[in-house]
Design an enzyme around this catalytic site. Structure first.
Site, mmCIF file in Angstrom:
data_model
loop_
_atom_site.group_PDB
_atom_site.id
_atom_site.type_symbol
_atom_site.label_atom_id
_atom_site.label_comp_id
_atom_site.label_asym_id
_atom_site.label_seq_id
_atom_site.Cartn_x
_atom_site.Cartn_y
_atom_site.Cartn_z
ATOM 1 N N CYS A 116 57.128 35.458 41.113
ATOM 2 C CA CYS A 116 57.123 36.975 40.719
ATOM 3 C C CYS A 116 58.135 37.322 41.978
ATOM 4 C CB CYS A 116 55.987 37.634 40.572
ATOM 5 S SG CYS A 116 55.104 36.891 39.261
ATOM 6 N N HIS A 256 56.381 44.747 42.526
ATOM 7 C CA HIS A 256 56.143 43.726 41.409
ATOM 8 C C HIS A 256 55.061 44.388 40.343
ATOM 9 C CE1 HIS A 256 55.597 40.426 38.971
ATOM 10 N NE2 HIS A 256 54.649 40.084 39.618
ATOM 11 N N ASN A 286 54.088 42.290 32.800
ATOM 12 C CA ASN A 286 54.377 41.483 33.833
ATOM 13 C C ASN A 286 55.621 40.708 33.439
ATOM 14 O OD1 ASN A 286 55.031 40.020 36.241
ATOM 15 N ND2 ASN A 286 52.906 39.509 36.433
HETATM 16 O O1 UT7 Z 1 52.507 38.281 38.675
HETATM 17 C C1 UT7 Z 1 52.097 37.377 39.493
HETATM 18 C C2 UT7 Z 1 50.705 37.682 40.399
HETATM 19 N N1 UT7 Z 1 49.545 37.718 39.404
HETATM 20 C C3 UT7 Z 1 48.829 38.949 39.580
HETATM 21 O O2 UT7 Z 1 49.044 39.583 40.601
HETATM 22 C C4 UT7 Z 1 47.722 39.212 38.731
HETATM 23 C C5 UT7 Z 1 46.414 39.512 39.629
HETATM 24 N N2 UT7 Z 1 45.344 39.325 38.788
HETATM 25 C C6 UT7 Z 1 45.097 40.723 37.900
HETATM 26 O O3 UT7 Z 1 45.740 41.158 37.436
HETATM 27 C C7 UT7 Z 1 43.466 40.513 37.039
HETATM 28 O O4 UT7 Z 1 42.643 39.600 37.920
HETATM 29 C C8 UT7 Z 1 43.496 40.116 35.526
HETATM 30 C C9 UT7 Z 1 43.998 41.398 34.934
HETATM 31 C C10 UT7 Z 1 44.415 38.857 35.505
HETATM 32 C C11 UT7 Z 1 42.189 40.153 35.232
HETATM 33 O O5 UT7 Z 1 41.363 41.360 35.603
HETATM 34 P P1 UT7 Z 1 40.009 41.372 36.221
HETATM 35 O O6 UT7 Z 1 39.392 42.513 36.565
HETATM 36 O O7 UT7 Z 1 40.261 40.559 37.583
HETATM 37 O O8 UT7 Z 1 39.178 40.645 35.249
HETATM 38 P P2 UT7 Z 1 38.229 39.268 35.341
HETATM 39 O O9 UT7 Z 1 39.216 38.036 35.305
HETATM 40 O O10 UT7 Z 1 37.276 39.054 36.666
HETATM 41 O O11 UT7 Z 1 37.489 39.012 33.963
HETATM 42 C C12 UT7 Z 1 36.372 40.308 33.888
HETATM 43 C C13 UT7 Z 1 35.781 39.998 32.457
HETATM 44 C C14 UT7 Z 1 35.603 38.628 32.270
HETATM 45 O O12 UT7 Z 1 34.292 38.649 31.499
HETATM 46 P P3 UT7 Z 1 32.822 38.549 32.201
HETATM 47 O O13 UT7 Z 1 32.741 37.074 32.749
HETATM 48 O O14 UT7 Z 1 32.569 39.616 33.101
HETATM 49 O O15 UT7 Z 1 31.882 38.579 30.846
HETATM 50 C C15 UT7 Z 1 36.679 38.367 31.294
HETATM 51 O O16 UT7 Z 1 36.438 37.192 30.636
HETATM 52 O O17 UT7 Z 1 36.735 40.584 31.703
HETATM 53 C C16 UT7 Z 1 36.888 39.664 30.602
HETATM 54 N N3 UT7 Z 1 38.528 39.291 30.304
HETATM 55 C C17 UT7 Z 1 38.717 40.164 29.258
HETATM 56 N N4 UT7 Z 1 38.135 40.857 28.142
HETATM 57 C C18 UT7 Z 1 38.996 41.347 27.194
HETATM 58 C C19 UT7 Z 1 39.243 38.864 30.851
HETATM 59 N N5 UT7 Z 1 40.436 38.894 30.083
HETATM 60 C C20 UT7 Z 1 40.000 39.821 29.092
HETATM 61 C C21 UT7 Z 1 40.738 40.449 28.088
HETATM 62 N N6 UT7 Z 1 40.067 41.209 27.291
HETATM 63 N N7 UT7 Z 1 42.179 40.246 27.935
#
Ligand code: UT7
Length: 331
Positions: A116, A256, A286
């Protein structure tokens, strides 16, 4: 007499026609429009569906538009640098394929892989050739066909990314505009949190790696999120302070586009108004190396000669950084 600087003198962009909405993703994985929008700020992303088309097929229209807007022909290009992690092939590079497809007969090129941050690193690299007088017309493109490395059964990654390309022309400035400085960083230990497990020389493709779904993006999102906010805030602060520029003098921050919550956190920590932060994540998601030039492409009409602009990015590697420039023309 100020030293010679490279200035961005035009921007081109391309996104594929196909729009993959959050609603359609609801039919593919266990997710909701509401979760995606509130957790990421994304409503839709573009996908390059045409069989047999890859990264170069998005860079070509972006560069052709750039050349038309700046009244250049392909033969005018000396060097074309392409930032991407989804090159047409592992080798050869995508940049020379683009040069061949557009008939840039006097150009040579190469790719830069910094995920990125790829466009940021490529832009600063290209700027050195212009500033030191080696080449006069350098095109820097950022492109990714993320749909080619996404597991559309993994809701944690497939909802975030999209496909797209942007390109800028760099030429020597004859005034005080142009690229001033950049703070670029890397930490290879970050490779554990964001990578593709197989397909490289460590683990070449086999039937087993394919069956284990190891040719897709793997990301530990929460960890990446934390480092992304800190990395962008730290480097924006450093590049501004070492150039004696108060944040209030900055017209635009171009971040980004990984997650709207990352973008707003960065703006809040910098105490910088969101009205002056470029965003298009809602429509494109993204696009990895494509996000920064696609933002400038979308906002070009609002840019004025003399605007101070800071580009900032964070991505796989880890790689990150911020670049300070003075915009060179009225958009
Ligand atoms: O571009 C390169 C660099 N990348 C980044 O900068 C990305 C950085 N990270 C992020 O943007 C975020 O961490 C994500 C968007 C990838 C994920 O968001 P989050 O708020 O950190 O969610 P999480 O991974 O902590 O997951 C929270 C919950 C989980 O469920 P439980 O374990 O709490 O029951 C996940 O399974 O959300 C669930 N979850 C989803 N639910 C519905 C994860 N993805 C999804 C989804 N739909 N698509």
């Amino acid at each position: 007499m100020h030293p010679k600087r490279a200035a961005i003198t035009g921007v081109g962009g391309f996104v594929p026609d196909y729009i993959l909405t959050n609603k359609e993703l609801e039919t593919m994985v266990d997710t909701t429009d509401e979760w995606i929008f509130t957790r990421t700020g994304i409503r839709e992303r573009r996908i390059l569906k045409d069989p047999g088309k890859g990264a170069s097929d998005m860079v070509v229209p972006a560069v052709l538009e750039l050349l038309e807007k700046t009244s250049h022909t392909p033969a005018d290009i000396d060097l074309l640098i392409c930032a991407t992690v989804t090159a047409d092939r592992v080798f050869p590079d995508t940049a020379n394929t683009v040069c061949d497809k557009i008939g840039a007969e006097n150009a040579f090129g190469y790719d830069i892989n910094a995920a990125c941050s790829g466009f940021l690193f490529a832009l600063y690299t290209g700027a050195q050739f212009v500033a030191n007088g080696t080449y006069r017309k350098v095109v820097v493109a950022g492109v990714d066909k993320m749909s080619s490395i996404l597991d559309y059964t993994d809701r944690a990654t497939c909802v975030i990314f999209g496909d797209g390309a942007g390109a800028v022309l760099l030429e020597a400035a004859d005034d005080d505009t142009g690229i001033r400085d950049a703070v670029l960083k890397g930490d290879g230990n970050g490779r554990h949190f964001l990578h593709m497990k197989a397909g490289g020389s460590v683990k070449p493709p086999t039937l087993d790696t394919v069956l284990a779904r190891e040719h897709f993006v793997y990301q530990e999102g929460k960890t990446v999120f934390k480092y992304a906010v800190k990395g962008m805030v730290d480097t924006v602060t450093e590049v501004l302070s070492r150039n004696g520029l108060p944040p209030a003098d900055v017209s635009w921050i171009v971040p980004h586009q990984a997650n709207m919550r990352i973008i707003t956190s960065v703006a809040e920590m910098l105490d910088f108004p969101m009205e002056k932060v470029m965003t298009n994540i809602e429509r494109y998601g993204n696009t990895t190396a494509g996000t920064l030039p696609l933002c400038m492409w979308d906002y070009e009409k609002r840019l004025r000669k003399g605007d101070w602009i800071v580009l900032t990015a964070f991505g796989g590697g880890f790689t990150w950084g911020s670049l300070l420039l003075k915009w060179a023309y009225d958009g």
